[in-house]
Design a protein around this motif. Sequence first.
Motif, PDB file in Angstrom:
ATOM      1  N   ASN A  81       0.823  -1.211   0.000  1.00 53.12           N
ATOM      2  CA  ASN A  81       0.000   0.000   0.000  1.00 53.12           C
ATOM      3  C   ASN A  81       0.857   1.260   0.000  1.00 53.12           C
ATOM      4  O   ASN A  81       0.584   2.224  -0.717  1.00 53.12           O
ATOM      5  CB  ASN A  81      -0.929   0.010   1.213  1.00 53.12           C
ATOM      6  N   VAL A  82       1.889   1.254   0.822  1.00 52.12           N
ATOM      7  CA  VAL A  82       2.795   2.410   0.856  1.00 52.12           C
ATOM      8  C   VAL A  82       3.429   2.621  -0.515  1.00 52.12           C
ATOM      9  O   VAL A  82       3.541   3.754  -0.997  1.00 52.12           O
ATOM     10  CB  VAL A  82       3.878   2.210   1.931  1.00 52.12           C
ATOM     11  N   GLY A  83       3.807   1.527  -1.158  1.00 50.63           N
ATOM     12  CA  GLY A  83       4.441   1.632  -2.466  1.00 50.63           C
ATOM     13  C   GLY A  83       3.531   2.214  -3.523  1.00 50.63           C
ATOM     14  O   GLY A  83       3.881   3.185  -4.204  1.00 50.63           O
ATOM     15  N   TRP A  84       2.332   1.651  -3.690  1.00 46.06           N
ATOM     16  CA  TRP A  84       1.476   2.125  -4.790  1.00 46.06           C
ATOM     17  C   TRP A  84       0.909   3.511  -4.508  1.00 46.06           C
ATOM     18  O   TRP A  84       0.641   4.272  -5.440  1.00 46.06           O
ATOM     19  CB  TRP A  84       0.374   1.117  -5.119  1.00 46.06           C
ATOM     20  N   ARG A  85       0.725   3.855  -3.237  1.00 48.41           N
ATOM     21  CA  ARG A  85       0.216   5.196  -2.931  1.00 48.41           C
ATOM     22  C   ARG A  85       1.268   6.276  -3.142  1.00 48.41           C
ATOM     23  O   ARG A  85       0.934   7.459  -3.192  1.00 48.41           O
ATOM     24  CB  ARG A  85      -0.297   5.229  -1.491  1.00 48.41           C
ATOM     25  N   ARG A 159      -4.131  -1.997 -12.063  1.00 47.20           N
ATOM     26  CA  ARG A 159      -4.442  -0.636 -12.465  1.00 47.20           C
ATOM     27  C   ARG A 159      -4.619   0.207 -11.195  1.00 47.20           C
ATOM     28  O   ARG A 159      -5.350  -0.192 -10.282  1.00 47.20           O
ATOM     29  CB  ARG A 159      -5.722  -0.615 -13.296  1.00 47.20           C
ATOM     30  N   ARG A 160      -3.965   1.355 -11.132  1.00 47.94           N
ATOM     31  CA  ARG A 160      -4.011   2.144  -9.910  1.00 47.94           C
ATOM     32  C   ARG A 160      -5.433   2.598  -9.587  1.00 47.94           C
ATOM     33  O   ARG A 160      -5.813   2.701  -8.424  1.00 47.94           O
ATOM     34  CB  ARG A 160      -3.089   3.356 -10.032  1.00 47.94           C
ATOM     35  N   ALA A 161      -6.238   2.839 -10.614  1.00 49.87           N
ATOM     36  CA  ALA A 161      -7.623   3.246 -10.382  1.00 49.87           C
ATOM     37  C   ALA A 161      -8.396   2.162  -9.645  1.00 49.87           C
ATOM     38  O   ALA A 161      -9.257   2.463  -8.803  1.00 49.87           O
ATOM     39  CB  ALA A 161      -8.300   3.564 -11.713  1.00 49.87           C
ATOM     40  N   ALA A 162      -8.107   0.895  -9.936  1.00 49.69           N
ATOM     41  CA  ALA A 162      -8.782  -0.199  -9.244  1.00 49.69           C
ATOM     42  C   ALA A 162      -8.340  -0.271  -7.789  1.00 49.69           C
ATOM     43  O   ALA A 162      -9.150  -0.530  -6.886  1.00 49.69           O
ATOM     44  CB  ALA A 162      -8.503  -1.527  -9.946  1.00 49.69           C
ATOM     45  N   LEU A 163      -7.054  -0.052  -7.548  1.00 55.91           N
ATOM     46  CA  LEU A 163      -6.561  -0.037  -6.172  1.00 55.91           C
ATOM     47  C   LEU A 163      -7.204   1.089  -5.383  1.00 55.91           C
ATOM     48  O   LEU A 163      -7.541   0.923  -4.203  1.00 55.91           O
ATOM     49  CB  LEU A 163      -5.040   0.111  -6.161  1.00 55.91           C
ATOM     50  N   THR A 165     -10.161   2.276  -5.929  1.00 51.51           N
ATOM     51  CA  THR A 165     -11.566   1.924  -5.736  1.00 51.51           C
ATOM     52  C   THR A 165     -11.769   1.090  -4.485  1.00 51.51           C
ATOM     53  O   THR A 165     -12.724   1.302  -3.726  1.00 51.51           O
ATOM     54  CB  THR A 165     -12.095   1.158  -6.965  1.00 51.51           C
ATOM     55  N   VAL A 166     -10.862   0.140  -4.247  1.00 53.12           N
ATOM     56  CA  VAL A 166     -11.027  -0.773  -3.104  1.00 53.12           C
ATOM     57  C   VAL A 166     -10.092  -0.422  -1.950  1.00 53.12           C
ATOM     58  O   VAL A 166      -9.989  -1.168  -0.986  1.00 53.12           O
ATOM     59  CB  VAL A 166     -10.806  -2.238  -3.533  1.00 53.12           C
ATOM     60  N   HIS A 167      -9.371   0.699  -2.067  1.00 51.80           N
ATOM     61  CA  HIS A 167      -8.459   1.179  -1.015  1.00 51.80           C
ATOM     62  C   HIS A 167      -7.306   0.206  -0.762  1.00 51.80           C
ATOM     63  O   HIS A 167      -6.823   0.080   0.359  1.00 51.80           O
ATOM     64  CB  HIS A 167      -9.227   1.445   0.276  1.00 51.80           C
ATOM     65  N   GLY A 168      -6.876  -0.484  -1.810  1.00 49.96           N
ATOM     66  CA  GLY A 168      -5.671  -1.297  -1.718  1.00 49.96           C
ATOM     67  C   GLY A 168      -5.811  -2.541  -0.879  1.00 49.96           C
ATOM     68  O   GLY A 168      -6.911  -3.067  -0.655  1.00 49.96           O
ATOM     69  N   PHE A 169      -4.684  -3.017  -0.394  1.00 53.16           N
ATOM     70  CA  PHE A 169      -4.622  -4.247   0.395  1.00 53.16           C
ATOM     71  C   PHE A 169      -5.168  -4.009   1.802  1.00 53.16           C
ATOM     72  O   PHE A 169      -4.991  -2.932   2.374  1.00 53.16           O
ATOM     73  CB  PHE A 169      -3.180  -4.750   0.494  1.00 53.16           C
ATOM     74  N   ASP A 479       3.934  15.959   5.909  1.00 52.45           N
ATOM     75  CA  ASP A 479       2.788  15.450   6.664  1.00 52.45           C
ATOM     76  C   ASP A 479       2.057  14.382   5.861  1.00 52.45           C
ATOM     77  O   ASP A 479       1.692  13.324   6.389  1.00 52.45           O
ATOM     78  CB  ASP A 479       1.830  16.588   7.010  1.00 52.45           C
ATOM     79  N   VAL A 480       1.852  14.657   4.577  1.00 53.49           N
ATOM     80  CA  VAL A 480       1.212  13.669   3.698  1.00 53.49           C
ATOM     81  C   VAL A 480       2.105  12.436   3.562  1.00 53.49           C
ATOM     82  O   VAL A 480       1.629  11.302   3.589  1.00 53.49           O
ATOM     83  CB  VAL A 480       0.922  14.295   2.322  1.00 53.49           C
ATOM     84  N   GLY A 481       3.418  12.664   3.434  1.00 55.13           N
ATOM     85  CA  GLY A 481       4.335  11.534   3.309  1.00 55.13           C
ATOM     86  C   GLY A 481       4.318  10.634   4.517  1.00 55.13           C
ATOM     87  O   GLY A 481       4.382   9.408   4.385  1.00 55.13           O
ATOM     88  N   ALA A 482       4.228  11.204   5.707  1.00 56.49           N
ATOM     89  CA  ALA A 482       4.162  10.393   6.924  1.00 56.49           C
ATOM     90  C   ALA A 482       2.884   9.574   6.957  1.00 56.49           C
ATOM     91  O   ALA A 482       2.881   8.415   7.401  1.00 56.49           O
ATOM     92  CB  ALA A 482       4.246  11.286   8.158  1.00 56.49           C
ATOM     93  N   ALA A 483       1.785  10.148   6.465  1.00 58.14           N
ATOM     94  CA  ALA A 483       0.528   9.406   6.413  1.00 58.14           C
ATOM     95  C   ALA A 483       0.637   8.245   5.437  1.00 58.14           C
ATOM     96  O   ALA A 483       0.232   7.115   5.747  1.00 58.14           O
ATOM     97  CB  ALA A 483      -0.617  10.338   6.010  1.00 58.14           C
ATOM     98  N   VAL A 484       1.189   8.489   4.260  1.00 56.76           N
ATOM     99  CA  VAL A 484       1.334   7.431   3.262  1.00 56.76           C
ATOM    100  C   VAL A 484       2.224   6.314   3.797  1.00 56.76           C
ATOM    101  O   VAL A 484       1.911   5.122   3.685  1.00 56.76           O
ATOM    102  CB  VAL A 484       1.904   7.997   1.951  1.00 56.76           C
TER     103      VAL A 484
END
Length: 520
Positions: A81-85, A159-163, A165-169, A479-484
């Motif tokens: 999740n961290v990677g694809w986001r 596809r990133r759009a699909a990830l 949609t379901v909020h990833g893993f 701040d965004v990076g720490a969240a990701v």
Amino acid sequence: MIPSYSIVVPTVGRPELPALLGSLRIACAGGPEPVDVVVVDDRPFPGPGHEPNPALDLGTDPVPGVRVLRTGGRGPAAARNVGWRSVRTEWVAFLDDDVVVPERWAAALEQDLAVAGPDVAGVQGRIVVPLPTHRPTDFERNTAGLETAAWATADMVYRRAALLTVHGFDERFVRAYREDADLALRVRKAGWELEHGVRFVEHPVRAAAGPLASVRAQAGNADDALLRTLHGRDWRRLTGAGRGRLPWHLATVAAGLTALGGCLAAVGPAARDPRAARTSAVLAGSAWAGLTAAFAARRLAPGPRRGDEGYGPELRRMVLTSVLIPFAAVGRRLQGTWRWRRALGGRVPAWPLPIRAVLFDRDGTLVHDVPYNGDPDAVVPVPGARRVLDGLRADGLRVGVVSNQSAIGRGLLTSARVDAVDERVRRLLGPFDTWQRCPHRPEDECTCRKPEPGLVLRAAAELRMFPAECAVVGDIGSDVGAAVASGARSVLVPTEVTRREELSAAPVVAATLDEVVTLL
């Protein structure tokens, strides 16, 4: 037009990682190059004072543009999740850190993506496990099972759009087990299609991690319990997992415990009918022995034969583990069932988890930014800050602060002076459920200074919740990076110091603190 793609590789520091990166260098030279190659280091953070940069011991950098992110050991689902986001390409290719890609892998990936229709969420690559010429051991055969695994992320492009949609893993799957099956099932339920591609990777068989590796692998039964709780008793058919051996393990454990109970009843001082107890123990013990022997024979049959090299150790290993596996499997399944069904009141929320805590940056978000402020009288809240915080508290959400304070590490302020400023913030804005700060300088390469995830992870741990149940609110990209990096959600509230690229890269942007509440 060649679809843009990035590569995400979660790792726990396996020695095979440099071989993968080296094979990627060759493969990408013969095909379309990825926009990003993100190595997500998911090893647990070392203790205070021992925080080396993990990029230094992940081998050389054979792929142009490779980046290393750290997650603190939260499991492969969180690492992916961290990677694809952290990327913005149309497609994200996930690879395990112990595979090797062939020379034409990138070209074959291009071919796979070129024929993927707009309703296709992901394309799986074929996994080839080269087995030795001798009859394979139980461990080697288990590894070879990856060749038929459905939607395994050893080589899976989404596809990133699909990830999105379901909020990833689902990060509640903390082991490298079932998290990919769960994702595939949720993607398909959301209306997307999954396909098989023409590309392939090679997954060498690693050395077994000790004689009890197959016993430790039974921890995955707890993940089976989570999958069943989320998707119902038909989860095996839905995910293509195949039939399991849990019913046989249950029978084996029941027979063993009955035999033990009969033995105790026959010799106990309060035994009413020792003969009947002994008979029960013999019958149950015979059933246990028969089931255990059949299980061991089933595992031994495809493996080395008498006279083959390694037969003796394999025989001893199979006998020992065949005795232990049923008890380990049943115990782990019960543990998982208790955690995911009983301990949570019988209801497990679907992924993504609802927000239960909001963590704010201090300077520039809750109070006006005064560089290296050590004066409590200079603290001035941002308009609406108290109102927003009180509203969140009234709604039952926990609130906290995650703040970089490098002035301490630079020697510009003492901890006591920063404490005084923090106390002034509390008096003006009300109580906070957690308050985390990083005193380090950027060059200290700590794991807590934003955009590293340490502050958010510490806050979530103190609040006893998953990082995914937290949202981070701040005014700059770190701040965004720490969240990701921590798996939390983020809201950027820009100020005059927010850079344009930080604004464009932020997943969610609010004009004011009041607007933050509507976006959570």
